[in-house]
Enzyme design. Structure first.
Site, short mmCIF file in Angstrom:
data_model
loop_
_atom_site.label_atom_id
_atom_site.label_comp_id
_atom_site.label_asym_id
_atom_site.label_seq_id
_atom_site.Cartn_x
_atom_site.Cartn_y
_atom_site.Cartn_z
N ASP A 1 66.97 32.66 -4.00
CA ASP A 1 66.00 31.97 -3.14
C ASP A 1 66.73 30.83 -2.39
O ASP A 1 67.80 31.05 -1.83
CB ASP A 1 64.84 31.50 -4.03
CG ASP A 1 63.62 31.05 -3.25
OD1 ASP A 1 62.81 31.91 -2.85
OD2 ASP A 1 63.48 29.83 -3.01
N TYR B 1 61.67 23.34 2.96
CA TYR B 1 61.38 24.31 4.04
C TYR B 1 61.48 23.63 5.40
O TYR B 1 62.08 24.16 6.33
CB TYR B 1 59.99 24.94 3.84
CG TYR B 1 59.93 25.88 2.67
CD1 TYR B 1 59.85 25.38 1.36
CD2 TYR B 1 59.98 27.26 2.84
CE1 TYR B 1 59.82 26.24 0.27
CE2 TYR B 1 59.94 28.13 1.76
CZ TYR B 1 59.87 27.61 0.48
OH TYR B 1 59.84 28.46 -0.60
N HIS C 1 61.62 38.64 -8.05
CA HIS C 1 62.25 37.49 -7.40
C HIS C 1 62.86 36.49 -8.37
O HIS C 1 63.67 35.67 -7.98
CB HIS C 1 61.20 36.80 -6.52
CG HIS C 1 61.79 35.78 -5.60
ND1 HIS C 1 62.76 36.10 -4.66
CD2 HIS C 1 61.57 34.45 -5.46
CE1 HIS C 1 63.10 34.99 -4.00
NE2 HIS C 1 62.40 33.99 -4.48
#
Ligand SMILES: *[C@@H]1O[C@H](CO)[C@@H](O)[C@H](O)[C@H]1NC(C)=O
Ligand SMILES: *[C@@H]1O[C@H](CO)[C@@H](O)[C@H](O)[C@H]1NC(C)=O
Ligand SMILES: *[C@@H]1O[C@H](CO)[C@@H](O)[C@H](O)[C@H]1NC(C)=O
Ligand SMILES: *[C@@H]1O[C@H](CO)[C@@H](O)[C@H](O)[C@H]1NC(C)=O
Ligand SMILES: *[C@@H]1O[C@H](CO)[C@@H](O)[C@H](O)[C@H]1NC(C)=O
Ligand SMILES: CC(=O)N[C@H]1CO[C@H](CO)[C@@H](O)[C@@H]1O
Length: 418
Positions: A208, A341, A395
């Site tokens: 990630d 982000y 994930h």
């Protein structure tokens, strides 16, 4: 008189000794390295009281909406009930505290990290880097096993000195300044490995957001980073059309990953856009809202892990999800975590290119991870020596399929040359 002289002499001695200690500290402990233990138990009563006072709708508005519309009410209710009744923070905290942890101050930031050493003097140093909504806890099942020497394919006896930092702004690491990027994180993590811990070369693993940091380390620190393993890479996966045009044949597990990626890009990008464009809105809305954070982060754990999550070899059950959300909530780091982000709006590179390094790169794909990078594509971004496909896992490989991740990372030993 005699007594007072004596006391004065002792005071002088003590003072001198303290001065020596401070002087030694100034030279040998530049990074203010300190042992660290988690101690959040005092915050549990307030959390439980908020959980107790939070009420959910009696029944779902549209019971058939499906997971594509977000976390379903009964899933959230079950998690909420477990958190309030069955979940025991002290047990989870004690388990996390079995890991040897430290903090160090690098470029003014407090960096929290796990450092577990192998008994083998030839162990390979490796840094495992998590993403969002993960944390160092995501690697809990793999840390101890990786420190244990074990023979592998070529008969090589491989083990690791394992370092697992918390990203800046996550859990116990302090909030970075504005405009802090994953390249900045890579730089301070290289300092952590080389200067604070004294490893002249090491390997990296990333998932990630951690894969952005790990790839930056792989690309920019070619003398110190001598192998890299990824389960996710910071490159835009090719479209189905592009894969077909390139005559790439997909295995069944790869087709699953391709389907998950299509789903992510068509109906799963809401959280991503929100966190990239309005981190304060979601960050402040959920800042002191544990069940809100549970819904927002729980949906990702539920939806992007293997559908068999919680059954062996997966250990990603409700307890693991609640431990992660509790870490975010009690450290008040949800707000700063979503900022990653906004600070890195171009996480996914669209141009695949080789960086200036000859270090080996290993890649493993887990079928239910929402992103498909065929071998031909991964080979464009580094010196690819191993490409593996697992049909179990998603994930969060460290929780989703820990035995496979241990084996994958151990394979670094076949290629690593200090
Ligand atoms: C691997 O190395 C460890 C530590 O050096 C040693 O104790 C162990 O016996 C070795 N295992 C084998 C199978 O050689
Ligand atoms: C962050 O970057 C933006 C765009 O480059 C700039 O306008 C802003 O002043 C920067 N913020 C800080 C605190 O440096
Ligand atoms: C894919 O296969 C077709 C048919 O064999 C061929 O015409 C085309 O050039 C191939 N494309 C690539 C990118 O290799
Ligand atoms: C979750 O898995 C762990 C083992 O990884 C186990 O100890 C725990 O009891 C499980 N929790 C639940 C709610 O099943
Ligand atoms: C490492 O990076 C430097 C600077 O980009 C470059 O000059 C050098 O060739 C690289 N080394 C390897 C082994 O790729
Ligand atoms: C302990 C360990 O990871 N052993 C692995 C070494 O490599 C062989 C072949 O790839 C695996 O089967 C072992 O599990």
């Amino acid at each position: 008189m005699g007594l007072s002289l004596n006391l004065t002499a002792r005071l002088v001695l003590v003072t001198t000794f303290a001065t020596v200690l401070v002087a030694a500290g100034a030279t040998t402990n530049t990074y203010n390295l300190k042992p660290f233990k988690i101690n959040l138990a005092g915050k549990i009563p307030r959390l439980k009281s908020i959980l107790h006072d939070t009420h959910l709708p009696a029944k779902a508005l549209y019971p058939d909406a499906g997971p594509g519309k977000g976390i379903d009410l009964e899933t959230l209710r079950a998690l909420h009930t477990d958190w309030l009744t069955a979940f025991d923070w002290e047990t989870q905290q004690a388990e996390l505290n079995q890991l040897t942890q430290f903090t160090a101050v690098i470029e003014g930031l407090t960096v929290h990290f796990v450092h577990e050493k192998s008994p083998d003097p030839d162990a390979i140093p490796v840094i495992l880097i998590h993403g969002w909504p993960g944390s160092f806890q995501e690697f809990l099942p793999v840390i101890q096993p990786l420190t244990q020497p074990s023979l592998n394919a070529s008969g090589k006896n491989v083990s690791f000195n394992v370092v697992v930092p918390s990203l800046p702004g996550f859990i116990f690491s302090s909030v970075p300044p504005a405009n802090w990027t994953t390249d900045d994180t890579a730089r301070i993590f290289n300092t952590l490995m080389t200067k604070v811990l004294g490893y002249s070369t090491y390997a990296v693993h990333g998932t990630d957001w951690g894969s952005s940091v790990a790839y930056s380390l792989y690309s920019s620190f070619n003398t110190t980073v001598r192998a890299a393993h990824f389960v996710f890479i910071p490159f835009v996966p090719p479209s189905s059309q592009e894969i077909a045009e390139n005559n790439i044949t997909l295995s069944d597990a790869q087709k699953v990953a391709e389907q998950r990626y299509i789903e992510l890009t068509t109906i799963g990008m809401g959280y991503f856009i929100e966190q990239t464009t309005k981190p304060n809105d979601i960050g402040l809305a959920l800042y002191d809202n544990p069940v809100g954070q549970l819904a927002w982060m729980g949906t990702t754990f539920k939806h992007y892990s293997d559908p068999r999550a919680g059954t062996p070899p997966s250990v990603l059950n409700n307890t693991a999800i609640l431990t992660s959300v509790t870490l975010y909530y009690l450290t008040e780091s949800f707000l700063s975590s979503v900022w990653i982000y906004a600070q890195n709006p171009n996480m996914f590179k669209s141009v695949y290119a080789k960086p200036p390094t000859d270090a080996p790169l290993l890649f493993s794909m887990y079928a239910y991870n929402p992103g498909l990078w065929p071998e031909e594509y991964v080979a464009k971004i580094g010196n690819l020596v191993s490409y593996k496909v697992h049909d179990f896992g998603g994930h969060f490989a460290g929780l989703d399929n820990p035995p496979a991740l241990i084996e994958d990372i151990r394979e670094i030993g076949l290629y690593f040359e200090a």
